[in-house]
Design a protein around this motif. Structure first.
Motif: not given
Length: 205
Positions: A119-125, A131-133
């Motif tokens: 699985p791969y998840i991340c966010g951004f501004d 923003n890796f998690a």
């Protein structure tokens, strides 16, 4: 002037499980406190990658089409589907291109790598900083509430059904405490061999 990314409301959350990933959003489109629609999905699929876009509704619609165009061009040029890690970098560079007049969005990317099955998840501004998690990523107007719910409910190595239950409870309880998001939800649970989409019925007030 209020923050442009909070005018239309909306919430998004992605969670990683054991060889599976889930992404969920609410369905509300508002004009501050006025609800305009309860059928405004914020999750878009590109091959085996998913992106959730919260923020200004016009930018959400525009960016979803920009990414569709860029992913199609990638597929044609490379003759293969785009992987979530590559798609995340595509999102980051697209947002950074407009850094002096940014898109008012808070993207969240989720997907399963087709080769490793991880699985791969991340966010951004809003200007594309990734923003890796390894556990969960949240965004939108109820992000503070989502952080609290996810920290309470998330556990490592959740199976797909447990992951669905966890992300659904986190989303529904967080948006109950936020006036700018809610009115139902959509949850995608992604594994290497299938994608399950479910609709959530929530309070309509």
């Amino acid at each position: 002037m209020s923050d442009p990314s909070s005018i239309n409301g909306g919430s998004i959350v992605a969670m990683a499980g054991k060889d599976c990933v889930a992404i969920a959003c609410d369905m509300r489109l508002g004009m501050q406190a006025l609800t305009v629609s309860n059928d405004f999905p914020k999750i878009f699929q590109y091959n085996n990658s998913f992106i959730g876009l919260t923020g200004l509704g016009t930018d959400v619609t525009t960016l979803s089409e920009v990414f569709r165009y860029k992913v199609n061009m990638y597929n044609l040029r490379e003759e293969r589907d785009i992987e979530p890690e590559t798609f995340a970098n595509l999102v980051s560079t697209t947002l950074y291109e407009k850094r002096f007049g940014p898109y008012f969005v808070g993207p969240v990317v989720a997907g399963i790598n087709s080769k490793s099955g991880k699985p791969y998840i991340c966010g951004f501004d809003l200007i594309g900083c990734i923003n890796f998690a390894k556990d969960f990523v949240v965004g939108g107007t109820s992000s503070h509430q989502l952080f609290g719910m996810c920290e309470s409910l998330w556990e490592p190595d959740l199976e797909p059904e447990d992951l669905f239950e966890t992300i659904s409870q986190a989303l529904m309880n967080a948006q109950d405490r936020d006036a700018l998001s809610g009115w139902g939800g959509i949850v995608y649970v992604i594994t290497k061999d299938k994608i399950v989409k479910r609709l959530l019925k929530t309070r309509q007030d």
